[in-house]
Write a protein that holds these residues in place. Structure first.
Motif, PDB file in Angstrom:
ATOM      1  N   ALA A  71       0.816  -1.210   0.000  1.00  0.00           N
ATOM      2  CA  ALA A  71       0.000   0.000   0.000  1.00  0.00           C
ATOM      3  C   ALA A  71       0.854   1.267   0.000  1.00  0.00           C
ATOM      4  N   LEU A  72       2.121   1.155   0.394  1.00  0.00           N
ATOM      5  CA  LEU A  72       3.032   2.304   0.399  1.00  0.00           C
ATOM      6  C   LEU A  72       3.630   2.575  -0.977  1.00  0.00           C
ATOM      7  N   ILE A  73       3.462   1.649  -1.912  1.00  0.00           N
ATOM      8  CA  ILE A  73       4.046   1.766  -3.248  1.00  0.00           C
ATOM      9  C   ILE A  73       3.085   2.536  -4.157  1.00  0.00           C
ATOM     10  N   HIS A  74       3.628   3.448  -4.928  1.00  0.00           N
ATOM     11  CA  HIS A  74       2.809   4.220  -5.871  1.00  0.00           C
ATOM     12  C   HIS A  74       2.074   3.251  -6.801  1.00  0.00           C
ATOM     13  N   PRO A  75       0.753   3.452  -7.018  1.00  0.00           N
ATOM     14  CA  PRO A  75      -0.018   2.515  -7.853  1.00  0.00           C
ATOM     15  C   PRO A  75       0.572   2.289  -9.246  1.00  0.00           C
ATOM     16  N   GLU A  76       1.157   3.345  -9.844  1.00  0.00           N
ATOM     17  CA  GLU A  76       1.725   3.194 -11.183  1.00  0.00           C
ATOM     18  C   GLU A  76       2.987   2.343 -11.178  1.00  0.00           C
TER      19      GLU A  76
ATOM     20  N   ARG B 225       3.385  -0.101  -8.581  1.00  0.00           N
ATOM     21  CA  ARG B 225       2.953  -1.372  -8.003  1.00  0.00           C
ATOM     22  C   ARG B 225       2.571  -2.396  -9.076  1.00  0.00           C
ATOM     23  N   VAL B 226       2.016  -1.931 -10.185  1.00  0.00           N
ATOM     24  CA  VAL B 226       1.567  -2.845 -11.240  1.00  0.00           C
ATOM     25  C   VAL B 226       2.731  -3.552 -11.926  1.00  0.00           C
ATOM     26  N   ASN B 227       3.966  -3.084 -11.710  1.00  0.00           N
ATOM     27  CA  ASN B 227       5.135  -3.700 -12.326  1.00  0.00           C
ATOM     28  C   ASN B 227       5.688  -4.877 -11.528  1.00  0.00           C
ATOM     29  N   ILE B 228       5.191  -5.101 -10.330  1.00  0.00           N
ATOM     30  CA  ILE B 228       5.677  -6.208  -9.511  1.00  0.00           C
ATOM     31  C   ILE B 228       5.312  -7.535 -10.183  1.00  0.00           C
TER      32      ILE B 228
ATOM     33  N   SER C 149       5.861  13.600 -11.817  1.00  0.00           N
ATOM     34  CA  SER C 149       5.545  12.495 -12.735  1.00  0.00           C
ATOM     35  C   SER C 149       6.529  11.350 -12.507  1.00  0.00           C
ATOM     36  N   LEU C 150       6.060  10.115 -12.743  1.00  0.00           N
ATOM     37  CA  LEU C 150       6.933   8.950 -12.630  1.00  0.00           C
ATOM     38  C   LEU C 150       7.803   8.770 -13.853  1.00  0.00           C
ATOM     39  N   ALA C 151       7.512   9.479 -14.932  1.00  0.00           N
ATOM     40  CA  ALA C 151       8.271   9.303 -16.175  1.00  0.00           C
ATOM     41  C   ALA C 151       9.704   9.775 -15.997  1.00  0.00           C
TER      42      ALA C 151
END
Length: 289
Positions: free
Chosen positions: A120-125, A127-130, A287-289
């Protein structure tokens, strides 16, 4: 438990000795840490070239073949002794995202109990890479989440920002998983982390041994506390001294060490770096980019 190794050099150099032929090379250590291996190298491209194996490094010819071919300015290597997650490729270190690569020696205490809270502490964008089931991969994406609060992950990132993001990751995780107030090793999460973007490299020590060296031609005294801001030609970090003798210096518990893109050595204390977590202040969103 696992074993990690990192290498930064001013010029491309071979690491076959450290990985294969040294008296206490990773290949030798893999007789105990036998649940897979990985090597990430940085060449002309920004992103690392990563090779993984799921067998013991000492009996996998690909480990020695890859090791013998590596000549680079930046190398990260890992041998695994599985504690969380099955022995399979998706759980092998180094984990990587864009130009970032990451390895972990240690285990998060009672990870199954705390897994959802850590995620839950990981940014959603991010987290999907796990992809795998390890505590280590989640720590990597938590680190990237903390780092992304300081600026784009594909932009210029200072070694201080990397160190702060690692220290914040350790602090957040330890607050969740440790027995409060305990100094007993079995009641504290072990978090020796090593991360690089191919230019800067930062490592942490918590509840496991960690050693650093400036190479056989360097002066280990320059890496002893309280020295910082020391220019180096090479920087090596490993879970164990690879050759013994005076060429390796042990990192203090709860220290963060690393080199910036110019190979200048830095050292910090986790508690100092993590002040923003212990005493939170509003942060700008990037931004995460």
């Amino acid at each position: 438990m696992c074993r990690l190794f990192g290498f930064r050099s001013a010029v491309p150099a071979a690491v076959h000795t450290a990985l294969v032929t040294e008296r206490n090379s990773l290949l030798i250590q893999s007789r105990e840490h036998k649940d897979g291996w990985g090597i990430a190298t940085y060449g002309q491209e920004c992103s690392p070239l990563v090779a993984h194996g799921v067998g013991p490094a000492h009996s996998d010819p690909d480990f020695e073949r890859v090791s013998s071919q590596v000549s680079a300015r930046t190398v990260v290597a890992h041998i695994r002794q599985a504690s969380v997650g099955a022995v399979e490729l998706r759980n092998s270190h180094p984990f990587y995202f864009g130009r970032w690569s990451f390895v972990h020696n240690g285990t998060l205490r009672e990870f199954a109990k705390h897994k959802a809270t850590v995620e839950a502490l990981i940014h959603p964008e991010l987290r999907v890479n796990i992809k795998g089931t390890t505590d280590s991969e989640r720590c990597f994406y938590l680190f990237l989440s903390r780092l992304s609060a300081r600026g784009p992950l594909d932009g210029t990132v200072s070694v201080e920002a990397m160190a702060q993001a690692l220290a914040e990751t350790m602090t957040l995780v330890s607050t969740l998983t440790d027995v409060p107030g305990s100094r007993e090793p079995k009641e504290r999460s072990a978090m020796n982390f090593l991360v690089t973007d191919g230019e800067a490299m930062v490592a942490t020590r918590r509840n496991r041994t960690l050693f650093i060296s400036s190479g056989l031609g360097g002066c280990p005294e320059s890496l002893r506390a309280p020295n910082t801001g020391v220019p180096l030609q090479q920087f090596l970090v490993a879970s164990e001294s690879l050759c013994g003798g005076p060429h390796w210096v042990q990192v203090d518990e709860e220290d963060v060490v690393g080199v910036d893109s110019r190979l200048v050595f830095h050292r910090w204390k986790v508690q100092t770096l993590a002040d923003g977590v212990l005493n939170p202040r509003p942060q700008a969103q990037h931004s995460l980019a």
